[in-house]
Design a protein around this motif. Structure first.
Motif, PDB file in Angstrom:
ATOM      1  N   GLU A 121      31.987  36.648  30.154  1.00 21.03           N
ATOM      2  CA  GLU A 121      31.665  36.792  28.729  1.00 21.03           C
ATOM      3  C   GLU A 121      32.947  36.616  27.917  1.00 21.03           C
ATOM      4  N   ILE A 122      32.945  35.587  27.105  1.00 24.06           N
ATOM      5  CA  ILE A 122      34.119  35.314  26.263  1.00 24.06           C
ATOM      6  C   ILE A 122      33.703  35.501  24.810  1.00 24.06           C
ATOM      7  N   THR A 123      34.436  36.353  24.090  1.00 27.89           N
ATOM      8  CA  THR A 123      34.052  36.673  22.711  1.00 27.89           C
ATOM      9  C   THR A 123      35.212  36.430  21.757  1.00 27.89           C
ATOM     10  N   ASN A 124      34.953  35.617  20.741  1.00 28.37           N
ATOM     11  CA  ASN A 124      35.939  35.348  19.673  1.00 28.37           C
ATOM     12  C   ASN A 124      37.345  35.139  20.227  1.00 28.37           C
ATOM     13  N   MET A 125      37.446  34.299  21.221  1.00 30.07           N
ATOM     14  CA  MET A 125      38.742  34.125  21.890  1.00 30.07           C
ATOM     15  C   MET A 125      39.557  33.022  21.225  1.00 30.07           C
ATOM     16  N   ASN A 126      40.816  33.326  20.986  1.00 30.43           N
ATOM     17  CA  ASN A 126      41.755  32.360  20.424  1.00 30.43           C
ATOM     18  C   ASN A 126      43.018  32.345  21.256  1.00 30.43           C
ATOM     19  N   LYS A 127      43.568  31.154  21.356  1.00 26.95           N
ATOM     20  CA  LYS A 127      44.831  31.023  22.084  1.00 26.95           C
ATOM     21  C   LYS A 127      45.747  30.036  21.379  1.00 26.95           C
ATOM     22  N   LYS A 182      38.258  38.460  23.556  1.00 27.94           N
ATOM     23  CA  LYS A 182      38.019  39.172  24.789  1.00 27.94           C
ATOM     24  C   LYS A 182      37.463  38.239  25.861  1.00 27.94           C
ATOM     25  N   ILE A 183      37.969  38.390  27.069  1.00 24.27           N
ATOM     26  CA  ILE A 183      37.382  37.674  28.210  1.00 24.27           C
ATOM     27  C   ILE A 183      37.044  38.717  29.271  1.00 24.27           C
ATOM     28  N   VAL A 184      35.776  38.765  29.651  1.00 29.95           N
ATOM     29  CA  VAL A 184      35.347  39.714  30.679  1.00 29.95           C
ATOM     30  C   VAL A 184      34.762  38.911  31.842  1.00 29.95           C
ATOM     31  N   VAL A 185      35.312  39.104  33.023  1.00 31.20           N
ATOM     32  CA  VAL A 185      34.851  38.379  34.211  1.00 31.20           C
ATOM     33  C   VAL A 185      34.339  39.395  35.217  1.00 31.20           C
ATOM     34  N   ASP A 186      33.097  39.248  35.614  1.00 33.04           N
ATOM     35  CA  ASP A 186      32.497  40.196  36.559  1.00 33.04           C
ATOM     36  C   ASP A 186      32.722  41.639  36.131  1.00 33.04           C
ATOM     37  N   GLY A 187      32.597  41.872  34.844  1.00 33.05           N
ATOM     38  CA  GLY A 187      32.708  43.242  34.347  1.00 33.05           C
ATOM     39  C   GLY A 187      34.133  43.730  34.129  1.00 33.05           C
ATOM     40  N   THR A 188      35.115  42.905  34.475  1.00 33.39           N
ATOM     41  CA  THR A 188      36.511  43.326  34.299  1.00 33.39           C
ATOM     42  C   THR A 188      37.132  42.571  33.132  1.00 33.39           C
ATOM     43  N   GLU A 189      37.678  43.311  32.168  1.00 31.53           N
ATOM     44  CA  GLU A 189      38.313  42.618  31.049  1.00 31.53           C
ATOM     45  C   GLU A 189      39.702  42.128  31.447  1.00 31.53           C
ATOM     46  N   LEU A 190      40.004  40.896  31.060  1.00 30.15           N
ATOM     47  CA  LEU A 190      41.315  40.327  31.353  1.00 30.15           C
ATOM     48  C   LEU A 190      42.343  40.856  30.370  1.00 30.15           C
ATOM     49  N   THR A 191      43.202  41.718  30.886  1.00 29.85           N
ATOM     50  CA  THR A 191      44.294  42.241  30.080  1.00 29.85           C
ATOM     51  C   THR A 191      45.557  42.012  30.882  1.00 29.85           C
ATOM     52  N   SER A 192      46.676  42.517  30.386  1.00 29.75           N
ATOM     53  CA  SER A 192      47.907  42.299  31.146  1.00 29.75           C
ATOM     54  C   SER A 192      48.020  43.238  32.351  1.00 29.75           C
TER      55      SER A 192
END
Ligand code: ADP
Ligand code: MG
Length: 261
Positions: A24-30, A78-88
């Motif tokens: 689940e990717i929400t309002n993601m900017n890079k 926000k990027i959530v993969v298999d229920g885990t949010e990608l953070t540092s």
């Protein structure tokens, strides 16, 4: 670009999309420095989906794929993969990398290791899998990609198509739940493209969740359940293949399709 007809029967009945969300990717900017490379990306991928990402060179396809397993960092959203949010948080990154396999245009096999050693390296040293089990798993996946007889050879002795199948098998040895492909056939001669696509089709038929950046529109038509078109860092349009190809909505998509088909 190519539109290879896939001359093999494809069993779409086995390709079931579940209600469960995989990504689940929400309002993601890079940004790369001051360059805004991905703009307001919103994307939900359910388990079992086969998504083809298409778009002109430089539109951000690789960057998007690479953000999903944190080879690149996003700055907003926000990027959530298999229920885990990608953070540092490194723990999260480890978890994601173990669930998401990745296959690139260039196979990046270790040239000084045999095929079998290439396949067992990470399972043994990263996953602490017992050697015997790692070898069994590696042979299982080499059978699957139809080159078990190459196990003791070195990458340089294999054709490009065989090396790419080894690279796919290597990812599978880590038992991923999601596979990301970034132009896996772009560096291959035409006669080898098909054998790699065949491997990808088999994965799809086994229900693997797949995101594939590819110019193989035959694959997109027959295997994908959704095609996403990107341009200038945005998702411009997405649809099921039939609609996407026969009835594109935006002018940018029409232009792109007129250039490649
Ligand atoms: P695609 O895969 O669709 O061709 P990419 O995601 O590779 O696009 O690149 C999107 C844009 O970002 C391009 O303009 C590219 O030049 C730029 N870019 C890619 N990687 C980097 C990087 N590491 N640093 C700066 N700019 C980059
Ligand atoms: Mg790319």
């Amino acid at each position: 670009m190519s539109d290879l007809a896939l001359d093999r029967d494809i069993d779409r009945s086995k390709m079931q999309v579940s209600d469960e969300v995989a990504i689940e990717i929400t309002n993601m900017n890079k940004w790369y420095g001051t360059f805004h490379v991905l703009r307001d990306i919103n994307l939900t991928v359910n388990r079992g989906e086969r998504i083809v990402i298409a778009g002109p060179s430089g539109s951000g396809k690789s960057t998007l794929i690479r953000c999903i397993n944190r080879l690149e960092e996003h700055q907003q959203g926000k990027i959530v993969v298999d229920g885990t949010e990608l953070t540092s948080d490194l723990k999260n990154i480890d978890k994601i990398r173990s669930e998401v396999g990745m296959c690139f245009q260039h196979f990046n096999l270790f040239p000084h290791l045999t095929i079998l050693e290439n396949l067992t390296l990470a399972p043994i040293w990263v996953r602490k899998t017992p050697k015997k089990e790692a070898i069994e798993t590696a042979m299982y996946f080499l059978e699957k990609v139809k080159i078990p007889e190459q196990a003791d050879k070195y990458p340089g002795m294999l054709s490009g198509g065989q090396q790419q199948r080894v690279a796919i098998a290597r990812s599978l040895c880590m038992k991923p739940r999601i596979m990301l492909f970034d132009e896996p056939t772009s560096a291959l001669d035409p006669e080898m493209i098909k054998e790699v696509l065949d491997t990808m089709i088999e994965l799809a038929e086994e229900g693997m969740t797949m995101l594939c950046v590819t110019h193989e529109m035959g694959f997109a038509r027959q295997v994908a359940n959704r095609v996403i078109f990107m341009d200038q860092g945005q998702i411009v349009e997405q649809n099921e293949p039939e609609e996407f190809f026969n009835n594109p909505k935006s002018e940018r998509t029409k232009l792109f399709l007129s250039q490649i088909l």
